[in-house]
Design an enzyme around this catalytic site. Sequence first.
Site, short mmCIF file in Angstrom:
data_model
loop_
_atom_site.label_atom_id
_atom_site.label_comp_id
_atom_site.label_asym_id
_atom_site.label_seq_id
_atom_site.Cartn_x
_atom_site.Cartn_y
_atom_site.Cartn_z
N ARG A 194 8.51 -7.26 12.96
CA ARG A 194 9.26 -5.77 12.83
C ARG A 194 9.94 -6.95 11.49
O ARG A 194 10.31 -7.68 11.98
CB ARG A 194 9.96 -5.41 13.67
CG ARG A 194 9.57 -4.48 14.50
CD ARG A 194 10.23 -4.26 15.68
NE ARG A 194 10.21 -6.15 16.27
CZ ARG A 194 10.67 -6.18 17.81
NH1 ARG A 194 11.34 -5.87 18.16
NH2 ARG A 194 10.82 -7.83 18.11
N THR A 236 -1.63 -2.15 5.37
CA THR A 236 -2.14 -1.87 6.39
C THR A 236 -2.69 -0.78 5.89
O THR A 236 -2.38 -0.26 4.80
CB THR A 236 -0.55 -0.63 6.91
OG1 THR A 236 0.04 -1.58 7.18
CG2 THR A 236 -0.60 0.30 7.99
N THR A 276 0.90 -0.99 0.35
CA THR A 276 -0.33 -0.05 0.41
C THR A 276 1.25 1.02 0.29
O THR A 276 0.92 2.09 0.93
CB THR A 276 -1.03 -0.05 1.10
OG1 THR A 276 -0.13 -0.54 2.15
CG2 THR A 276 -1.95 -0.71 1.27
N LYS A 302 17.48 -0.58 8.92
CA LYS A 302 18.05 -1.36 10.20
C LYS A 302 18.60 -2.49 9.99
O LYS A 302 18.13 -3.23 8.87
CB LYS A 302 16.77 -0.80 10.88
CG LYS A 302 15.55 -1.91 10.66
CD LYS A 302 15.02 -2.90 11.91
CE LYS A 302 13.63 -3.39 11.09
NZ LYS A 302 12.02 -3.36 12.43
N PHE A 312 2.01 -6.42 12.85
CA PHE A 312 2.68 -5.80 13.88
C PHE A 312 4.65 -6.07 13.41
O PHE A 312 5.25 -5.46 14.04
CB PHE A 312 2.18 -5.45 15.29
CG PHE A 312 1.26 -4.49 15.02
CD1 PHE A 312 0.50 -3.05 15.18
CD2 PHE A 312 -0.10 -5.00 15.29
CE1 PHE A 312 -0.43 -3.10 15.20
CE2 PHE A 312 -1.64 -5.22 15.24
CZ PHE A 312 -1.54 -3.66 15.08
N CYS A 362 7.96 1.49 5.90
CA CYS A 362 6.26 1.63 7.48
C CYS A 362 6.35 3.25 7.84
O CYS A 362 4.90 3.87 7.76
CB CYS A 362 6.02 0.29 8.66
SG CYS A 362 5.16 -1.16 7.32
N GLY A 415 13.05 5.23 9.23
CA GLY A 415 13.12 4.89 7.47
C GLY A 415 12.37 3.48 7.42
O GLY A 415 11.28 3.49 8.67
#
Length: 438
Positions: free
Chosen positions: A154, A121, A86, A323, A152, A263, A260
């Site tokens: 990561r 999302t 999205t 990350k 949710f 999301c 960054g």
Amino acid sequence: MQISVIGTGYVGLVTGACFAEFGVNVLCMDNDAKRIARLEKGDVPFYEPGLTELVAKGIGQGRLSFTAELIRAVDHGEVIFIAVGTPPRKDGSADLSFVEEVGRGIAGKMASYKVIATKSTVPVGTGALLQEVITSNQSKQITFDVVSNPEFLREGSAIEDFMRPNRVVIGSDSERAVAVMKDLYRPLYLIETPFVVTDVPTAEMIKYASNAFLATKISFINEIATLCERMGADVQAVAKGMGLDQRIGSKFLQAGPGFGGSCFPKDLAALVQMGEKAGHPMQIAGAAAVVNTQQRARMITKIAGALGGLKGATIGMLGLSFKPNTDDLREAPALAIAEELMKQGANVGAYDPAALEEATRMLAGIMPCQNTEEAARGADALVLMTEWNEFRNLDFTKLKSLMRRPILIDLRNVYESNRVTQFGFRYVSVGRPTKNPD
Ligand code: NAD
């Protein structure tokens, strides 16, 4: 139970592989036929720790399979998860065209009752939109329920996050659909995962409110970090002192180059857009986004200041992904910062354990380095961009011998200054005083 997952990106593939691990029979569908061909051979097209093994196990045990045909996926699953992208539109609002396309596709192929659960999302109101898209595209009237089941996880710890989530959110106005979803998630129920069962708009909002809050926490500490630099305080100790207060908590209080990833920036922008549309500007979310953009610019000033100018300087960048433990470069601060450094006349060499190849493709002019030493060779400064574990124990004696000037710019505050200055390095970090060599 049999389920289908539409979209085999980070969320879709992790969802499929984890449900297969829970004993569910999963068919994953993607309209990228090349991706499906790779997945059928167990070849995971991105880096996520443990995922290759989990996919191989699912395939091997016959519980995980792949297809590029939507009709097969619609036939297979009692629950059909939508996990397509999205992405942000130019104005920041979420582009729902992939979700709508899938909705239309499902509508035309549905032959029995389905629970259609959005993991993507999506802005508040999308559940209702999907309901309408499917209803108006059905060739014959078949009952279905739309559920919001935001994800949710990561990247970098996606499997653990999926298997042991802090909570599962189920938004629906159908008891039948909630019962199906609860049955599907039974393994998590058994380990006492809290379930939040609510209506669709509330579930959709929980996802945006959560991400916006986390992003705001990061921007907040980054703003405090800048004030610390100006006033002689140490943000690391400030964050520790704040985080020990259980009402605040220590997570997401790490000063750095700004957030960054695929999301936070996009979800903040979409929330701001939702506020605009609803006639209620989301001022805090807006400010968090502005501070984040400024934080990236501040990193350029910091690097230029440490080097006494960027023109002709050679910079070795350690880490590129947004990350550690992922190869995801979407909205990675490293790319924007490297691009600006080059624009201002610096040469940038970079090393990343997982994202190097893709970064070199995305950013013309960046010099790919195969390891830390190569990035350090002839450099005027090393910039620690992403805190991969292998950057936590750098061999400063060796690096100093390779560099033109021994300067470490630690944008993740990985080190204590004396650990670095004792080797003759100048140490620059975020929200802490710059230290010169001992
Ligand atoms: P992604 O870009 O990695 O994957 C999306 C996949 O969907 C791609 O493989 C693409 O080919 C496929 N796709 C697109 N249109 C399709 C169609 N019509 N039919 C079938 N497949 C189609 O995206 P992602 O990172 O997995 O994110 C997916 C959604 O989950 C987004 O809404 C995102 O905001 C949300 N989300 C992502 C994360 C994360 O950490 N990446 C976490 C939580 C939620």
